[in-house]
Write a protein that holds these residues in place. Structure first.
Motif: not given
Lengths: 270, 270
Positions: B233-246
Motif C-alpha cells: 500500500k501507499k504511504l504518506l511522505d510525512p508520516a513515513f519520514r516521521r516513522i523512520i527518522s530515528d
DNA sequence: TTTTCTTTTTATCATTTTATTAATAACATA
DNA sequence: TATGTTATTAATAAAATGATAAAAAGAAAA
C-alpha cells in the motif's frame, strides 16, 4: 536417466538420505485461580503451564512438556493434536506452531529434531482428572535486558531456571537464548517455555488469543490481571478498558461478595 | 530395568522409533533495481526472491527455493547457513526460521519434513555470478480478504500462483493457506513464499530487518518504495519520514541527475 | 537566461489516540 | 451509619497520526 517423474519415483531409493526422528513438544498454557482466596483479596488469576513428570529414562524424574514422536504416516500438526486429545477432553483447542529445535545433541538418545507447539486452553472446560503424572505449574517471569528468570510452582514442587539473552542482530528484536541455570526440566524445554511466553507476550497486543484461556464470564479486573501477568507490567485501568472495550460485551451479571463495589461480568465478543 | 541414565543410554536401540528425512528451504529476499530506468523515471526498487530451476526429478524443470537435506550430524540451523554459503559469497546474512512444513505427502519421494528459513540480503554485496540455474524473480503480490495472488518474473519467465486464505480462529489473524493455482513451482513452495511475505510484512512494522536488504546508501524515496512494495500500500511522505527518522542518518551525499530536486542519501543508523 | 516541470523535503494544522489523574459508584463489614 | 475497598467513568493533558499544502532544488525547454 529417467524419462518421467513416474519412472523416477518407481526406482527411487529412499535410503539415499540420512534419516532422523522427530518429536513434538506442546506448551499448554492456561489461567489458574490463586489457591489463597481470602476475604477482601481479589480472586487472583495466575498464568500456568502443564508439565509431566518423566518416569523413564532419559531425564527420569525430571519434568517436561507433554510430547511424543511424530509417526511416519502422520501430518506434523496432527501429532500435537493427538497428544492434546490424550491429555485433555477438549477438541477445539487453540494450537499454534512455535519453533523447531534441532541442535545435534539436544537429546541424549539419538538425533531428534522437535517441533514445538503452543496450545491455549480454558481450564474450566477440562474434566477434572489429569493424567496421574501431569500437573499445572503457575508461572512467574522476571525479565530484564540480559536475563529471563522463570519460576514455576504447583503447590508442592518448585522449578527454577534462568536464560541468558543476547541480541542476535541490531535490526531485530530477536534474541539468542541460552540456558544458564536449570536443574529440574528435561531436554531443551526451558527454551521452549521461554519462546512460548515471548510469542504470547508479542501476540497479546495485536490478536485476541488470550480469550482462548479465559472462562466464559470474567470481570475486567481479572482480564486485566491476565494481561499484566503475561506482559509482566502493570496497566492503567482506563487505558486497558479502552483497548479491550471493543473485544468484550458487558453482561447483566455481577460478581458480588468481594466486600466492595461488585464488578460486571463480561464475555468475549465473538 | 536400568539403574542409571548412562546404563539406559548404553542399551538404547535407536531403531525403536520411525525415522524420516528432513530438508530445509530458504527464502532469500532482496531488493532489485527496475530494468527500465528512463529519464524522469525514478530508479524504481523491486522486491525479489531467489529461485532455482530443478534439473532432476522430482519436479524436473520446475522452479523451487534453494534448499537441501539436513545432515545427521549438523545442527538444524547450520543447514540453511551451509546452503546460503553455497549460493552467495556473503557470510553475515540475516537468517530467521519461518515454519516447519510436514504434511505426509508434501514430497512425492518419501516422508520429508522441511523447515523453512527466511534470509534477507543486500544484493550489492553479492559477487555477480549466481549459480547457473539460479535466478532472481521480482515479486508482485495482490492480496484481498480471501486470496493472495503472487506474480514472479525474471525478465524471461513468469510464475503465477494463487492461494486461498481462510481464517483459522476468530481470536487471531492466523490464516490457513491452501494453494489453488500453481503450475511452475515445485513442492509446497508457494506456501513457503507466502509465509515469508506475511512474516516480513508483519515484522517491517516493529523491527529494522528491512535494512538488511538495503544498500549502504539510499534515498528516503527508495526506502519508502520498499516499505510500500512489502506492505502492498501507499504511504504518506510525512508520516513515513516521521516513522523512520530515528532509524536513519542523513549524509551529505546527494543523488543528482533526476531532472528534479536531488535527494539526500541516507544510511541506516546502526 | 528565464520559465516550467518534477520530485524532495519541510511546515502546518486538524484529528485521533493514548496517558494520567481524579472523581464517583457500589457493595461488605465493623 | 461510617469506612474500606475495588469498579467504573469523567475530564484533561500530552502525544501520535493524517492530510494538505508550501518551499526548495535541480534538469530541461523556451
Amino acid at each position: 536417466m529417467y524419462n518421467s517423474e513416474e519412472e523416477f519415483l518407481k526406482h527411487y531409493d529412499s535410503s539415499n538420505f540420512e534419516k532422523l526422528s522427530m518429536t513434538t513438544d506442546i506448551l499448554i498454557f492456561s489461567i489458574s485461580d490463586s489457591p489463597t482466596n481470602n476475604y477482601r483479596k481479589l480472586n487472583e488469576k495466575l498464568f500456568s503451564v502443564l508439565l509431566v513428570k518423566r518416569d523413564t529414562y532419559p531425564f527420569k524424574d525430571k519434568w517436561c512438556l507433554p510430547g511424543g514422536f511424530i509417526k511416519i504416516d502422520e501430518d506434523l500438526e496432527d501429532a500435537p493434536k493427538r497428544i492434546l486429545a490424550n491429555e485433555t477432553n477438549i477438541h477445539d483447542i487453540y494450537l499454534e506452531q512455535l519453533y523447531t529445535f534441532g541442535a545435534v545433541n539436544r537429546d541424549p538418545r539419538m538425533r531428534i529434531v522437535s517441533t514445538s507447539y503452543m496450545a491455549l486452553i480454558d481450564k474450566n472446560r477440562l474434566s477434572d482428572k489429569l493424567n496421574s503424572n501431569a500437573s499445572w505449574f503457575n508461572i512467574n517471569v522476571m525479565e530484564d535486558e540480559k536475563e529471563i528468570s522463570v519460576y514455576l510452582e504447583n503447590g508442592t514442587e518448585e522449578i527454577k531456571f534462568k536464560i541468558k539473552k543476547t541480541l542476535k542482530e541490531k535490526t531485530t528484536d530477536r534474541y539468542k537464548f541460552e540456558v544458564i541455570e536449570n536443574d529440574k526440566l528435561a531436554f531443551d524445554h526451558p527454551l521452549v517455555i521461554v519462546s512460548g511466553i515471548e510469542r504470547l507476550k508479542n501476540k497479546i497486543g495485536y490478536t485476541d488469543i488470550v480469550f482462548n484461556m479465559m472462562p466464559e464470564y470474567f470481570t475486567l479486573g481479572e482480564l486485566q490481571q491476565v494481561y499484566e501477568i503475561i506482559l509482566g507490567k502493570k496497566l492503567l485501568d482506563p487505558a486497558f478498558r479502552r483497548i479491550i472495550s471493543d473485544k468484550v460485551v458487558k453482561t447483566d451479571k455481577k460478581q458480588t461478595g468481594g466486600g466492595h463495589r461488585p464488578s460486571y461480568l463480561f464475555k468475549y465478543k465473538q
